[in-house]
Structures are given as C-alpha cells and as structure tokens.
Enzyme design. Structure first.
Site, PDB file in Angstrom:
ATOM      1  N   LYS A  66      10.189  -0.403  13.760  1.00 29.58           N
ATOM      2  CA  LYS A  66      10.492  -0.454  12.568  1.00 29.58           C
ATOM      3  C   LYS A  66      11.678   0.491  12.746  1.00 29.58           C
ATOM      4  O   LYS A  66      12.675   0.814  12.197  1.00 29.58           O
ATOM      5  CB  LYS A  66       9.489  -0.050  11.530  1.00 29.58           C
ATOM      6  N   GLY A  74      -4.488  -1.911   5.060  1.00 30.22           N
ATOM      7  CA  GLY A  74      -4.130  -3.212   4.654  1.00 30.22           C
ATOM      8  C   GLY A  74      -4.379  -4.658   4.827  1.00 30.22           C
ATOM      9  O   GLY A  74      -4.526  -5.345   4.402  1.00 30.22           O
ATOM     10  N   ARG A  75      -4.886  -4.327   6.497  1.00 28.48           N
ATOM     11  CA  ARG A  75      -5.825  -5.586   6.481  1.00 28.48           C
ATOM     12  C   ARG A  75      -6.962  -5.726   5.831  1.00 28.48           C
ATOM     13  O   ARG A  75      -7.383  -7.097   6.324  1.00 28.48           O
ATOM     14  CB  ARG A  75      -5.415  -6.015   7.615  1.00 28.48           C
ATOM     15  N   LYS A  82       0.701  -1.507   0.448  1.00 22.59           N
ATOM     16  CA  LYS A  82       0.150   0.100   0.226  1.00 22.59           C
ATOM     17  C   LYS A  82       1.349   0.725   0.378  1.00 22.59           C
ATOM     18  O   LYS A  82       0.981   2.081  -0.886  1.00 22.59           O
ATOM     19  CB  LYS A  82      -0.939   0.179   1.212  1.00 22.59           C
ATOM     20  N   GLU A 108      -4.146  -6.765  15.178  1.00 22.79           N
ATOM     21  CA  GLU A 108      -3.823  -5.252  14.656  1.00 22.79           C
ATOM     22  C   GLU A 108      -4.824  -4.595  14.745  1.00 22.79           C
ATOM     23  O   GLU A 108      -4.985  -3.172  14.880  1.00 22.79           O
ATOM     24  CB  GLU A 108      -3.404  -5.635  12.592  1.00 22.79           C
ATOM     25  N   HIS A 166      -3.961 -33.184  17.636  1.00 25.59           N
ATOM     26  CA  HIS A 166      -2.944 -34.200  18.219  1.00 25.59           C
ATOM     27  C   HIS A 166      -1.887 -32.865  18.659  1.00 25.59           C
ATOM     28  O   HIS A 166      -0.549 -33.842  18.480  1.00 25.59           O
ATOM     29  CB  HIS A 166      -2.731 -35.087  16.540  1.00 25.59           C
ATOM     30  N   GLU A 190      10.526  -5.000   4.381  1.00 26.23           N
ATOM     31  CA  GLU A 190      10.890  -6.186   3.673  1.00 26.23           C
ATOM     32  C   GLU A 190      10.389  -6.134   2.690  1.00 26.23           C
ATOM     33  O   GLU A 190      11.230  -6.731   1.640  1.00 26.23           O
ATOM     34  CB  GLU A 190       9.487  -7.180   4.970  1.00 26.23           C
TER      35      GLU A 190
HETATM   36  O1  F6P Z   1       3.758  -3.395   9.143  1.00 25.20           O
HETATM   37  C1  F6P Z   1       1.973  -2.928   9.970  1.00 25.20           C
HETATM   38  C2  F6P Z   1       1.638  -3.254   8.255  1.00 25.20           C
HETATM   39  O2  F6P Z   1       1.484  -1.897   8.277  1.00 25.20           O
HETATM   40  C3  F6P Z   1       0.230  -3.622   7.925  1.00 25.20           C
HETATM   41  O3  F6P Z   1      -0.459  -3.109   8.803  1.00 25.20           O
HETATM   42  C4  F6P Z   1      -0.078  -3.884   6.386  1.00 25.20           C
HETATM   43  O4  F6P Z   1      -0.746  -5.104   6.350  1.00 25.20           O
HETATM   44  C5  F6P Z   1       1.604  -3.498   5.875  1.00 25.20           C
HETATM   45  O5  F6P Z   1       2.097  -3.084   7.556  1.00 25.20           O
HETATM   46  C6  F6P Z   1       2.605  -3.730   4.357  1.00 25.20           C
HETATM   47  O6  F6P Z   1       1.962  -2.835   4.367  1.00 25.20           O
HETATM   48  P1  F6P Z   1       2.259  -2.148   2.913  1.00 25.20           P
HETATM   49  O7  F6P Z   1       1.251  -2.957   2.351  1.00 25.20           O
HETATM   50  O8  F6P Z   1       1.435  -0.645   3.403  1.00 25.20           O
HETATM   51  O9  F6P Z   1       3.658  -2.594   2.818  1.00 25.20           O
END
Ligand code: F6P
Length: 520
Positions: free
Chosen positions: A489, A263-264, A206, A349, A380, A212
């Site tokens: 972060k 995002g979620r 987003k 979250e 199990h 990452e």
């Molecule tokens: O670190 C959490 C977060 O901000 C989530 O809320 C989000 O889904 C994820 O990182 C990824 O964010 P982006 O889509 O901006 O890379």
C-alpha cells in the site's frame, strides 16, 4: 499457564511424538488398507457437528496420531486461548484488540464473562436491529432495484460469497453488485447498467480509508451526481467502524461496528447488510444462529468431538509433519463458487505469518496455500494434477445433499461426482501402469450439509473460522493482524505520482524500467 506464556509448539513433548509418528507413517502408510482393516475407522473419523457432517476417514491419520494432536493442542494452550477469545481478552496483541466476532452471533441477553461484554452484546443487538430494519425498508422500497456494495477484502469477500450462496432465497427483481477492485473497469461495468434513482450504494469499509474503496466510492458519488441524482442520504449508506470519516464523506445513513471485529470476520456485522437486503432480516438471523451453534460446539465440545479443532489439528499435521503445503477446496455446489476465495483470505491473511506473537522467527511452516473451484468444473481443469501430479494435495470436498432446484438428474450426477472423486483419489488404479497409472492413497475430507440454508452456511463458515483459530493458536501466531498488506500500500502511494511525472529516482532498475514502459 496462559496461552501467551506457553513454549513454542515445536518445543512441546507432543511435537516430538508427532515427529516420530510421521517418520513411521511416511514409510508406507496406506489409507486404503487402514479403511479395509479397521471397521471402526469411519465412525472414529466421522462426526456430526451443528449442521455439518464430516467424514475425515480418508485422511492420513490414525487414532494414535490424532490423540497426539489433541495433546499438542492442550500443551500449546489452545483451549485456554479459545476461552480467552470468547472472554474478550485482547488476544490480537499487536493491535491490542479483543477478537469478538463470536459476540455478533450471540443471542440477545446471553450472559457474558464480564459486564463490559454484556454491554457490548446489548450494543451489538441494537445495531443489528437497526441494520435489519433498514434492510427490510430497502426490500420494501419498490424503487430500489440495484444495490452496489463497494468494499474490498473482508468488506467484499464475505458478503459476496454469502449473497451468492443464498441466491435461492433472494428475490430475482433485486440485483446485488459487488465492486472491489480499484480497476475502473469493474465499477464502470456496473454503473453502465444503473440509474441513480433505482440504485443504492453501500460503502463498506471498516477503516473508511482503504484506497480502492475510497476511489470507487468517490467515483460512484460523482457518477450519481453527474447523472442527476440528488438525494445522497437516500442512495448512499456506509458500513464502517469509522463513523466520522463516513460522515465527512457526506453519508448520513451509517451502520457501525467495533474494532474487535476483524475485516475477514465481519460478515456477521453491519458489513452483512447486503446479505440482509438479499435474504431478509429473518434469514440473516438464521445465518447468525447457525454460526452461534458452531461457536457453542467449538467452545463446549471436548477436543475429541470438536470438529473445528479436529480440522485445524489435521491442518497442522499435514503442514508440519507431512510437508503438504496446500489444500484444495472443492465445493460441489455452484452457489459456493466464491467460497474458495473467501477461505483464502480467512486462512492466508490470518495464518500467513512467519513470526510468533512476540515477533520471533518461526522455524516451521504456517498457513498452507488454499485454492479451488466448484466441482464438477475443477475435475475438467486441475484434478489431473490432484490424481497424477507429483505433489500430494489434501482436498476438502463440501457437498450439499438436497438441491433447491427441481431439474431432474442433476443433483444425483453432482453428488455421484463428488463421491467418485474422493474415491478415485484414495483408491487410485495402481495396476494400470505408465500414463494410466493412478497412485491413489491421496487424502481428502468430506463435509456434508443437508441443505444450503442460511443456518447451515452460518455453521459452515464459523467452522472454518474456528479451524483457522485452532491451527494459528497451536503455531503460536497472532491470527488477527495483517501487517503483511501494508508495504505494498505504501509503495503504491509512492509510485502513483511517478506514473504522471516520470520520476524514477531511487527506484530499482526493474521497477524504473517498467515505469517507463507503462508511461510510454
Ligand atoms: O488490505 C487488507 C485489509 O486490511 C483486510 O484485512 C480488510 O478486510 C480489507 O483490507 C478492507 O479493509 P476495510 O474494511 O477497512 O476497507
């Protein structure tokens, strides 16, 4: 009175009533007796919502408690808050954003509350049409066999969960990979099996700034060029609301979305592109239609017959009045293997907050811990603790009546196990004594889909979104921000160069010691 002006939920009259009800219930409530004594209990606590049937009758709840919970929701202004969300008000107050993932699944041209929303819906459909047309082109492109989604959090968990869940609808010759972790082992394991000319990388972020995702995207691009790939425009696409940054990265194929998609809550947007590539445009629209049916149910059904509201209120009851701190998710369908992880982000979250929407500290608990694995595997592993451990953990069974395979015997064995576990948790075996004693009376809910289809999955996910909304609304928190992810972060950015330089100045003794060991 608007939701934001209401008193905190623990100051509402229904809260006091529920506290009193919980005192009497704690001294000897027995769900077995409740079921045996009341022939109306199963119908009273069962409900057919769009695509999802629920039997809530094995929970520690009765009509008086549920009515008090409905009063609590009304007094907390939850229905008005829900309407404000659908009307596009900026209910995400800490980021001053509207919360409109429901608009992503509204059929084209459905009249909205304001002309702005009508325009937004038109834009949603223009983007959706373009995204789905692209998905169909990829599906028709015989050269592309491997699609790699690079994203994390909401840009990974939703699409990954759905692609896996709907695997029965996907063509086996096309492989979808999901790379999220900055741990290079994950990307490396995928790249080792790929060739540039048959690969398509979807950079899903987003913000297009997530560390990452950017690290993985850069490494994927470097690999692509190193291995002789040249046509970046053909082999990379971006799914992002930060079009500028995606362009600056060198990507021309960009599918956008809006700041009002959290995002979620984003699998319904361009972030759903891997889903559309896996199952096709028509089925992606069915996924949206299933979610939309649940949206309408949440919006229109009275609280007494509103399944997301009933589940969210049950969550409040368990968390705040009975002190249960976790919920175990038990999907009895192996294709739903990623559902617990998806629900962890959705709920924890969203509602893992310790202050109210104004920033005031809360004196009551909020998000429970969610966890789980598909059945029968969990049986199990940790079901021992659910049956005989010292803590009561409500379990949410999710079963699917019809299988998509034809292997004889398996489906009835699977369903028998789901039923038996719910039954065993409740019935127990209290007369056996000692190590073999099962206390029973352990609560569970049972959700049932007829088949696992794009439509039913869409409805199931929207059901979960709205139950999280319901509890968050009662708790008076902002379920749509996530400030709690920021500090780590920032600190990681500070530590990373120290791993190279060895500079431990200003660090606490533990972190400094570990830093030295990691360098050594
Ligand atoms: O670190 C959490 C977060 O901000 C989530 O809320 C989000 O889904 C994820 O990182 C990824 O964010 P982006 O889509 O901006 O890379």
């Amino acid at each position: 009175m608007a939701w934001a002006d209401r008193p905190r939920c623990d100051q509402l009259p229904a809260w006091g009533q529920l506290r009193a009800l919980s005192q009497s219930l704690k001294t000897g409530y027995d769900v077995r007796a409740a079921l045996a004594d009341d022939p109306g209990r199963v119908p009273r606590f069962s409900q057919q919502a769009p695509e999802v049937f629920a039997d809530l009758s094995k929970n520690w709840i009765d009509a008086g408690i549920e009515n008090a919970l409905f009063d609590l929701a009304e007094q907390a202004g939850m229905p008005a808050h829900r309407d404000a969300m659908f009307a596009g008000e900026r209910i995400n107050n800490t980021e001053q954003r509207a919360v409109l993932h429901t608009l992503l699944r509204a059929p084209a041209g459905t009249p909205q509350a304001t002309p702005d929303l009508d325009a937004a819906l038109a834009e949603v459909h223009a983007t959706l049409d373009a995204m789905l047309a692209y998905a169909e082109r990829v599906r028709a492109d015989g050269q592309i066999t491997d699609i790699v989604n690079i994203g994390i959090g909401g840009s990974d968990l939703g699409p990954q969960m759905v692609v896996r869940a709907l695997d029965a609808y996907a063509a086996p010759e096309r492989r979808l990979h999901f790379v999220s972790n900055v741990d290079g082992h994950e990307l490396d394991a995928v790249l080792r099996r790929l060739k540039p000319e048959s690969s398509l990388f979807l950079i899903a972020s987003k913000t297009f700034t997530t560390a990452e995702t950017m690290a993985n995207a850069r490494s994927a691009l470097a690999w692509f060029q190193r291995e002789g790939g040249s046509d970046v425009a053909r082999h990379f696409a971006a799914l992002s609301s930060n079009v500028e940054a995606a362009r600056a990265f060198g990507i021309t194929n960009i599918f956008g979305f809006w700041d009002w998609v959290g995002g979620r809550y984003s699998l319904w947007s361009a972030i759903g592109l891997p889903i559309a590539i896996a199952i096709g445009a028509e089925r992606f629209r069915e996924l949206l239609a299933g979610a939309h049916a649940m949206d309408r149910h949440f919006r229109e059904a009275p609280l007494q017959a509103n399944l997301p509201a009933r589940l969210g209120l049950l969550d409040v009851w368990y968390r705040n009045f009975l002190g249960f701190t976790s919920r175990s998710i038990a999907p009895y369908h192996s294709a739903l293997a990623r559902l617990p992880a998806y629900l962890q982000q959705l709920e924890m979250e969203s509602n893992g907050k310790r202050v109210d929407r104004r920033g005031g500290a809360l004196p009551y608990g909020t998000s429970p811990v969610l966890w789980g694995e598909p059945g029968t595997n969990g049986q199990h592993a940790y079901f021992q603790m659910l049956h005989q451990g010292t803590d009561v953990v409500p379990v949410e069974f999710i079963a699917v009546r019809e299988a998509t395979h034809s292997l004889p015997g398996h489906q009835s064995a699977l369903l028998a196990n789901a039923l038996a576990q719910a039954q065993a948790l409740m019935q127990g075996k209290p007369d056996a004594g000692g190590h073999r004693d099962f206390p029973g009376n352990r609560p569970s809910s049972f959700l049932l889909l007829q088949q696992l289809t794009p439509r039913s999955l869409g409805a199931l996910v929207a059901l979960q979104e709205h139950r999280v909304f319901t509890s968050g609304s009662v708790w008076g928190i902002n379920s749509f921000d996530q400030w709690g992810v920021e500090l780590g972060k920032v600190l990681a950015k500070d530590i990373e160069p120290r791993l190279a330089s060895g500079d431990a100045s200003g660090l606490d003794a533990s972190t400094a010691g570990l830093l030295q060991r990691l360098r050594g």
